[in-house]
Design an enzyme around this catalytic site. Structure first.
Site, mmCIF file in Angstrom:
data_model
loop_
_atom_site.group_PDB
_atom_site.id
_atom_site.type_symbol
_atom_site.label_atom_id
_atom_site.label_comp_id
_atom_site.label_asym_id
_atom_site.label_seq_id
_atom_site.Cartn_x
_atom_site.Cartn_y
_atom_site.Cartn_z
ATOM 1 N N PHE A 10 0.760 -1.018 -0.026
ATOM 2 C CA PHE A 10 -0.089 -0.002 0.061
ATOM 3 C C PHE A 10 0.796 1.286 0.061
ATOM 4 O O PHE A 10 0.786 2.062 -0.861
ATOM 5 C CB PHE A 10 -0.891 -0.118 1.153
ATOM 6 N N ILE A 11 1.639 1.594 1.216
ATOM 7 C CA ILE A 11 2.367 2.773 1.077
ATOM 8 C C ILE A 11 3.726 2.754 0.089
ATOM 9 O O ILE A 11 3.884 3.573 -0.594
ATOM 10 C CB ILE A 11 2.795 3.095 2.416
ATOM 11 N N ILE A 58 13.843 -9.077 1.665
ATOM 12 C CA ILE A 58 14.738 -8.343 2.398
ATOM 13 C C ILE A 58 15.444 -9.208 3.520
ATOM 14 O O ILE A 58 16.539 -8.975 3.983
ATOM 15 C CB ILE A 58 14.258 -7.419 3.280
ATOM 16 N N ALA A 81 7.400 -5.212 5.403
ATOM 17 C CA ALA A 81 6.998 -5.646 6.449
ATOM 18 C C ALA A 81 5.574 -6.371 6.482
ATOM 19 O O ALA A 81 4.853 -6.279 5.269
ATOM 20 C CB ALA A 81 6.796 -4.364 7.461
ATOM 21 N N SER A 83 1.990 -5.968 8.327
ATOM 22 C CA SER A 83 1.835 -4.868 8.628
ATOM 23 C C SER A 83 0.316 -4.863 9.299
ATOM 24 O O SER A 83 -0.113 -3.850 10.120
ATOM 25 C CB SER A 83 1.514 -3.887 7.514
ATOM 26 N N THR A 132 6.051 2.880 12.746
ATOM 27 C CA THR A 132 4.686 3.158 12.808
ATOM 28 C C THR A 132 4.554 3.666 14.541
ATOM 29 O O THR A 132 5.489 3.631 15.194
ATOM 30 C CB THR A 132 4.020 1.788 12.960
ATOM 31 N N ASP A 133 3.652 4.492 14.609
ATOM 32 C CA ASP A 133 3.408 4.906 16.105
ATOM 33 C C ASP A 133 2.997 3.990 17.018
ATOM 34 O O ASP A 133 2.889 4.235 18.209
ATOM 35 C CB ASP A 133 2.296 6.332 15.886
ATOM 36 N N GLU A 134 2.435 2.768 16.619
ATOM 37 C CA GLU A 134 2.001 1.744 17.408
ATOM 38 C C GLU A 134 3.090 1.179 18.355
ATOM 39 O O GLU A 134 2.747 0.561 19.319
ATOM 40 C CB GLU A 134 1.361 0.597 16.541
ATOM 41 N N TYR A 158 2.493 -7.305 16.319
ATOM 42 C CA TYR A 158 3.059 -6.220 14.997
ATOM 43 C C TYR A 158 3.696 -5.453 15.668
ATOM 44 O O TYR A 158 4.957 -4.985 15.404
ATOM 45 C CB TYR A 158 1.623 -6.068 14.615
ATOM 46 N N ALA A 160 5.316 -4.932 18.722
ATOM 47 C CA ALA A 160 6.300 -5.416 19.209
ATOM 48 C C ALA A 160 7.587 -5.638 18.177
ATOM 49 O O ALA A 160 8.743 -5.213 18.265
ATOM 50 C CB ALA A 160 6.314 -6.375 20.133
ATOM 51 N N SER A 161 7.178 -6.282 16.952
ATOM 52 C CA SER A 161 8.132 -6.522 15.878
ATOM 53 C C SER A 161 8.757 -5.345 15.395
ATOM 54 O O SER A 161 9.992 -5.051 14.954
ATOM 55 C CB SER A 161 7.738 -7.565 14.896
ATOM 56 N N LYS A 162 7.645 -4.293 15.370
ATOM 57 C CA LYS A 162 8.174 -3.023 14.509
ATOM 58 C C LYS A 162 9.164 -2.315 15.454
ATOM 59 O O LYS A 162 10.273 -1.716 15.247
ATOM 60 C CB LYS A 162 7.216 -2.267 14.176
HETATM 61 P P1 NAD Z 1 1.335 -3.497 3.302
HETATM 62 O O1 NAD Z 1 1.012 -4.787 4.055
HETATM 63 O O2 NAD Z 1 0.281 -3.209 2.370
HETATM 64 O O3 NAD Z 1 2.670 -3.869 2.428
HETATM 65 C C1 NAD Z 1 3.853 -4.545 2.676
HETATM 66 C C2 NAD Z 1 4.696 -4.944 1.599
HETATM 67 O O4 NAD Z 1 5.772 -5.659 1.896
HETATM 68 C C3 NAD Z 1 4.042 -5.694 0.686
HETATM 69 O O5 NAD Z 1 4.122 -5.548 -0.788
HETATM 70 C C4 NAD Z 1 4.817 -7.170 0.654
HETATM 71 O O6 NAD Z 1 4.624 -7.962 -0.306
HETATM 72 C C5 NAD Z 1 6.111 -6.826 1.160
HETATM 73 N N1 NAD Z 1 7.051 -7.569 2.009
HETATM 74 C C6 NAD Z 1 6.422 -8.275 3.165
HETATM 75 N N2 NAD Z 1 7.441 -9.128 3.447
HETATM 76 C C7 NAD Z 1 8.541 -9.078 2.693
HETATM 77 C C8 NAD Z 1 9.887 -9.311 2.653
HETATM 78 N N3 NAD Z 1 10.450 -10.219 3.364
HETATM 79 N N4 NAD Z 1 10.750 -8.877 1.842
HETATM 80 C C9 NAD Z 1 10.342 -7.882 0.771
HETATM 81 N N5 NAD Z 1 9.076 -7.362 0.877
HETATM 82 C C10 NAD Z 1 8.223 -7.831 1.732
HETATM 83 O O7 NAD Z 1 1.997 -2.548 4.398
HETATM 84 P P2 NAD Z 1 1.864 -0.828 4.333
HETATM 85 O O8 NAD Z 1 0.584 -0.389 4.914
HETATM 86 O O9 NAD Z 1 2.360 -0.574 3.036
HETATM 87 O O10 NAD Z 1 3.070 -0.582 5.303
HETATM 88 C C11 NAD Z 1 4.420 -0.149 4.823
HETATM 89 C C12 NAD Z 1 5.213 0.165 6.066
HETATM 90 O O11 NAD Z 1 4.634 1.159 6.518
HETATM 91 C C13 NAD Z 1 5.226 -0.820 6.863
HETATM 92 O O12 NAD Z 1 6.643 -0.877 7.398
HETATM 93 C C14 NAD Z 1 4.451 -0.744 8.117
HETATM 94 O O13 NAD Z 1 5.115 -1.236 9.390
HETATM 95 C C15 NAD Z 1 4.497 0.749 8.156
HETATM 96 N N6 NAD Z 1 3.307 1.609 8.628
HETATM 97 C C16 NAD Z 1 2.019 1.560 7.927
HETATM 98 C C17 NAD Z 1 0.873 2.053 8.340
HETATM 99 C C18 NAD Z 1 -0.473 2.000 7.778
HETATM 100 O O14 NAD Z 1 -1.246 2.529 8.178
HETATM 101 N N7 NAD Z 1 -0.473 1.081 6.632
HETATM 102 C C19 NAD Z 1 1.240 3.131 9.625
HETATM 103 C C20 NAD Z 1 2.289 3.288 10.103
HETATM 104 C C21 NAD Z 1 3.503 2.587 9.345
HETATM 105 P P1 TYD Z 2 -6.666 -1.250 11.223
HETATM 106 O O1 TYD Z 2 -6.967 -0.592 9.775
HETATM 107 O O2 TYD Z 2 -6.387 -2.894 11.390
HETATM 108 O O3 TYD Z 2 -5.252 -0.428 11.724
HETATM 109 P P2 TYD Z 2 -4.432 -0.563 13.236
HETATM 110 O O4 TYD Z 2 -5.093 -1.536 13.852
HETATM 111 O O5 TYD Z 2 -2.986 -0.699 12.843
HETATM 112 O O6 TYD Z 2 -4.834 0.697 13.719
HETATM 113 O O7 TYD Z 2 -7.672 -0.794 12.227
HETATM 114 C C1 TYD Z 2 -7.884 0.518 12.610
HETATM 115 C C2 TYD Z 2 -8.810 0.524 13.729
HETATM 116 O O8 TYD Z 2 -10.301 0.018 13.416
HETATM 117 C C3 TYD Z 2 -8.384 -0.252 14.797
HETATM 118 O O9 TYD Z 2 -8.889 0.473 16.182
HETATM 119 C C4 TYD Z 2 -9.149 -1.504 14.697
HETATM 120 C C5 TYD Z 2 -10.430 -1.115 13.953
HETATM 121 N N1 TYD Z 2 -11.138 -1.959 13.232
HETATM 122 C C6 TYD Z 2 -12.514 -2.289 13.340
HETATM 123 O O10 TYD Z 2 -13.329 -1.705 14.267
HETATM 124 N N2 TYD Z 2 -12.978 -3.259 12.663
HETATM 125 C C7 TYD Z 2 -12.486 -3.817 11.484
HETATM 126 O O11 TYD Z 2 -13.173 -4.752 10.806
HETATM 127 C C8 TYD Z 2 -11.131 -3.642 11.452
HETATM 128 C C9 TYD Z 2 -10.503 -4.343 10.210
HETATM 129 C C10 TYD Z 2 -10.504 -2.637 12.220
#
Ligand code: NAD
Ligand code: TYD
Length: 351
Positions: A10-11, A58, A81, A83, A132-134, A158, A160-162
């Site tokens: 996604f990102i 990676i 990651a 995620s 992440t802020d988590e 999740y 904890a691993s980040k």
């Molecule tokens: P995502 O799950 O959509 O995408 C993760 C990508 O990483 C996928 O394309 C997957 O195939 C790839 N991947 C997984 N394991 C891999 C490996 N071993 N080697 C190479 N590629 C691998 O995640 P995202 O939402 O795009 O998040 C990207 C980063 O941002 C992550 O590190 C996540 O922790 C961080 N982040 C995400 C959010 C959010 O709201 N989505 C918020 C804060 C931080």
């Molecule tokens: P999510 O998108 O999984 O992100 P994160 O857990 O990393 O914050 O969830 C966002 C918020 O929405 C979280 O408080 C959990 C809640 N949630 C629901 O209430 N219903 C759902 O079906 C999902 C996926 C999340």
């Protein structure tokens, strides 16, 4: 050239698309293509010679070493990651392997690569780790938002691993002098978001007449950041961030889950009205809470604003409307991601 990991997710994919729209500098995109990696996200740059896609992990030290030697990137941006918090609760092992062991191997390969480079190259090189802020845990309702010096208190496998990966990145700077930067950002939303996360799941469940599941009482708070704003923040940190520093990135949009879901239903009621004036809100259903569910996240983004002059450009109102419009306009993407045909295509393509 820069090396992006996880650039089919996604990102990462949003970052690749935005980068290539703004720069001539090529990208090597290393992604192992888990269920969350989607080459369709990259279809518009698939034939662009500035984008080199490599399917791999990676955690594969030899592959990363070879990529670094052959492409000599000036920076690595680590998005790769596992995620999803709920998946980490059902099965933490993958999170340990990818987020901790994977980041460790990437750092090791980078350390080996840099040791063979001259001083000037080493000095200008950057390893930017996207986190992440988590990692900071959960805030009480009136507590101040997370700043960069907040204590780490991760609560899910999740987070904890980040957190562990952040510590490794920090240690590689302090011990080996690796030129690292770390960003900790709040919940992202926007185009190409895999529909296991709240916002895309609500949109797609609403449209397909399914229940819209809200965990617990729906009063958990998240600080929503439009993904394009996150990508611009990462670019800014890469350009101007101070080596060894961390930067918190947030959207200034603290909202309860319930209010996010209500907003989504209202936009859908307007853009894709149901017959007889019915509302998608009727599909909302309160379900069992997530174990260990963090109550509130909020980012204090004062440091990146002050030191790097970065601010988000979308409000939640503008960003969420763009997001809903994107999902409504991209039926084929939704169909492929949700039907499983996308997975079959990948198996065929890489057999
Ligand atoms: P995502 O799950 O959509 O995408 C993760 C990508 O990483 C996928 O394309 C997957 O195939 C790839 N991947 C997984 N394991 C891999 C490996 N071993 N080697 C190479 N590629 C691998 O995640 P995202 O939402 O795009 O998040 C990207 C980063 O941002 C992550 O590190 C996540 O922790 C961080 N982040 C995400 C959010 C959010 O709201 N989505 C918020 C804060 C931080
Ligand atoms: P999510 O998108 O999984 O992100 P994160 O857990 O990393 O914050 O969830 C966002 C918020 O929405 C979280 O408080 C959990 C809640 N949630 C629901 O209430 N219903 C759902 O079906 C999902 C996926 C999340």
């Amino acid at each position: 050239m820069i090396l992006v990991t996880g650039g089919a997710g996604f990102i990462g994919a949003n970052f690749v698309l935005d980068w290539l729209a703004l720069h001539d500098e090529p990208i090597v995109n290393l992604d192992v293509l888990t269920y969350a990696g989607n080459l369709q996200n990259l279809s518009s740059v698939w034939n662009d010679p500035r984008h080199v896609f490599v399917k791999g992990s990676i955690a594969d030290y030899d592959l990363v070493e070879e990529l670094l030697r052959s492409h000599r990137p000036r920076a690595i941006l680590n998005f790769a990651a596992e995620s999803h918090v709920d998946r980490s609760i059902h099965g933490p092992e993958e999170f340990i392997q990818t987020n901790i062991v994977g980041t460790f191997r990437l750092l090791e390969a980078t350390r080996g690569f840099l040791a063979a480079q001259d001083e000037a190259f080493r000095k200008s090189f950057r390893f930017l780790h996207v986190s992440t802020d988590e990692v900071y845990g959960s805030l009480a309702p009136v507590e101040a938002a997370f700043s960069e010096d907040r204590k780490y208190e991760p609560n899910s496998p999740y987070s904890a691993s980040k957190a562990a990966s952040d510590h490794l990145v920090r240690a590689y700077h302090h011990t080996y002098g690796l030129p690292v930067l770390t960003t900790n950002c709040s919940n992202n939303y926007g185009p190409h978001h895999f529909p296991e996360k709240l916002i895309p799941l609500v949109i797609l469940n609403a449209l397909s007449g399914k229940q819209i599941p809200i965990y617990g009482d729906g009063m958990q708070v998240r600080d929503w950041l439009f993904v394009k704003d996150h990508c611009s923040a990462i670019q800014r940190v890469l350009e101007s961030g101070k080596v060894g520093e961390t930067y918190n990135v947030g959207g200034k949009n603290e909202l309860t889950n319930l209010s996010v879901v209500n907003t989504l239903c209202e936009i859908l009621d307007e853009l894709r009205p149901l017959p007889h004036g019915a509302s998608y809100k009727a599909q909302i259903s309160f379900v069992r809470d997530r174990p260990g569910h963090d109550r509130r996240y909020a980012i204090d983004a004062a440091k990146i604003e002050r030191e790097l002059d970065w601010r988000p450009s979308e409000t939640f109102d503008t960003g969420i409307r763009k997001t809903v419009e994107w999902y409504l306009a991209n039926d084929a993407w939704v169909e492929n991601v949700t039907s499983g045909s996308y997975r079959q295509w990948i198996d065929r393509q890489y057999r």
